[in-house]
Write an enzyme that holds these catalytic residues in place. Sequence first.
Site, PDB file in Angstrom:
ATOM      1  N   ASP A   1       2.470   1.976   3.301  1.00 48.55           N
ATOM      2  CA  ASP A   1       3.438   1.013   3.850  1.00 48.55           C
ATOM      3  C   ASP A   1       4.860   1.440   3.540  1.00 48.55           C
ATOM      4  O   ASP A   1       5.783   1.202   4.325  1.00 48.55           O
ATOM      5  CB  ASP A   1       3.264  -0.386   3.228  1.00 48.55           C
ATOM      6  CG  ASP A   1       1.867  -0.923   3.353  1.00 48.55           C
ATOM      7  OD1 ASP A   1       1.194  -0.590   4.333  1.00 48.55           O
ATOM      8  OD2 ASP A   1       1.455  -1.690   2.452  1.00 48.55           O
TER       9      ASP A   1
ATOM     10  N   HIS B   1       0.878  -1.174   0.000  1.00 45.76           N
ATOM     11  CA  HIS B   1       0.000   0.000   0.000  1.00 45.76           C
ATOM     12  C   HIS B   1       0.915   1.223   0.000  1.00 45.76           C
ATOM     13  O   HIS B   1       2.015   1.183   0.558  1.00 45.76           O
ATOM     14  CB  HIS B   1      -0.830   0.107   1.275  1.00 45.76           C
ATOM     15  CG  HIS B   1      -1.707  -1.065   1.593  1.00 45.76           C
ATOM     16  ND1 HIS B   1      -1.239  -2.205   2.177  1.00 45.76           N
ATOM     17  CD2 HIS B   1      -3.042  -1.241   1.442  1.00 45.76           C
ATOM     18  CE1 HIS B   1      -2.244  -3.053   2.365  1.00 45.76           C
ATOM     19  NE2 HIS B   1      -3.350  -2.501   1.935  1.00 45.76           N
TER      20      HIS B   1
HETATM   21  C1  XUL Z   1      -7.263  -6.591   4.548  1.00 44.48           C
HETATM   22  C2  XUL Z   1      -6.548  -6.990   3.331  1.00 44.48           C
HETATM   23  C3  XUL Z   1      -5.723  -5.935   2.687  1.00 44.48           C
HETATM   24  C4  XUL Z   1      -5.704  -6.031   1.198  1.00 44.48           C
HETATM   25  C5  XUL Z   1      -5.008  -4.878   0.527  1.00 44.48           C
HETATM   26  O1  XUL Z   1      -8.026  -7.600   5.114  1.00 44.48           O
HETATM   27  O2  XUL Z   1      -6.590  -8.130   2.926  1.00 44.48           O
HETATM   28  O3  XUL Z   1      -4.450  -6.003   3.196  1.00 44.48           O
HETATM   29  O4  XUL Z   1      -5.094  -7.200   0.772  1.00 44.48           O
HETATM   30  O5  XUL Z   1      -5.512  -3.656   0.908  1.00 44.48           O
END
Ligand code: XUL
Length: 435
Positions: free
Chosen positions: A102, A99
């Site tokens: 992150d 993300h």
């Molecule tokens: C949350 C989840 C996230 C997604 C990406 O449950 O799975 O980490 O994979 O936003």
Amino acid sequence: MSYFPNVNKIEFEGAKSDNPFAFRHYNADEIVLGKPMKEHLRFAVAYWHTLTQDGSDPFGMATNQRTWLTNDPLETAKNRVEAGFEFFTKLGVPFYCFHDVDIAPEGASLAESFKNQDVIVKLLKEQQEATGVKLLWNTANMFSNPRYVHGAASTSNADVFAYAAAQVKKALEVGKELGGENYVFWGGREGYESLLNTDMGLEQDNIARFFHMAKDYAREIGFDAQFLIEPKPKEPSKHQYDFDAATTMAFLQKYDLAKGFKLNLEANHATLAGHTFDHELNVARCYGALGSIDANQGDLLLGWDTDEFPTDLYAVTLAMHQILENGGIGRGGVNFDAKVRRASFEMDDLFLAHIAGMDTFARGLKAAARMKEAGFLDNLVADRYASFKTGVGADIVAGKMDFHSLSKYAMENDQITNTSTRLEFVKSRLNDFLF
Ligand code: XUL
Ligand code: CO
């Protein structure tokens, strides 16, 4: 400098090895059904769990020992890039995922946040070029910051909708810069807490508008990643709109988005929705929408997303069976959206956890391949539906029948014979393939 001085490159040593820092089943170049394991599995490390999260939970503080931490968030972010690529290469995974938040700290303004990202993206690109590790997907975190308290694309506040658009615009540019193979949307707060104050129709229309804008912008800048939506039924929202694979496909079809999106399916999200993981993969397959997977597992005794590393060989074998039936995972991959337990706080635990997941998937792949080679489930399913291959069944499938002709046929063939599925025997035979 090394962040993992105790660990060398993880090698395949075979099932008899008792070296915890070796693969016992994952042998990257071993050919399974005509393709090396590494191409079947396309493993990715999740930045957020492995490099960013600190081991805190709602009841306790951080436990993770991480030598990349400093008092300066941007310095820490730079260290994480180095540590991350040392980790990816020692582990031998071809991909990683992140993300926006992150990889780089959020600044006091949107402009400052973007500037921080630019600093880190430059380093990520250098590391990608030096190591050959690639970006499986990136995404924008539109759920952690308090501004997203009412959602992002589904928010009741139009300024937040605009902010989210700016964030995804930047994330698409970053994805393009780093050559990402996919781009993911997980609607962390795209849902509701109470229907009393929710305009569900407007919220879903707005999410669809947002997705169309994202597709348009990606096309405009020439970013040709596969777009993926990741369903989850709840948490953090009480009810999330992308509840499961079937609900998400209905949404995509309603809003004329089905051609532009596939699904990123996560094991623990499937179980939270009351499904098995292979159910979700099978639904996606029926729509031609199986894009990628987030590999983890939940705990059926707990009602939340525990994101454990996958070690359940039975579930993983059935998931790999679906992926083989799909003809592979395509441009997607197997992303470990999984975190070490809070008590596994040492740096080297990160290796042990990923090795466990990779070995389990290697075993699952091989078990599914053995089933395929033996024609085990293929023959069973073909036999079960044989009546649709000839006679009236073949005519139904070919679209040649209607209620007149079927009724006439039934009047002449009304003494029905069914046969047993012998499911208990089938399940017992399935166990024979899991070794
Ligand atoms: C949350 C989840 C996230 C997604 C990406 O449950 O799975 O980490 O994979 O936003
Ligand atoms: Co996920």
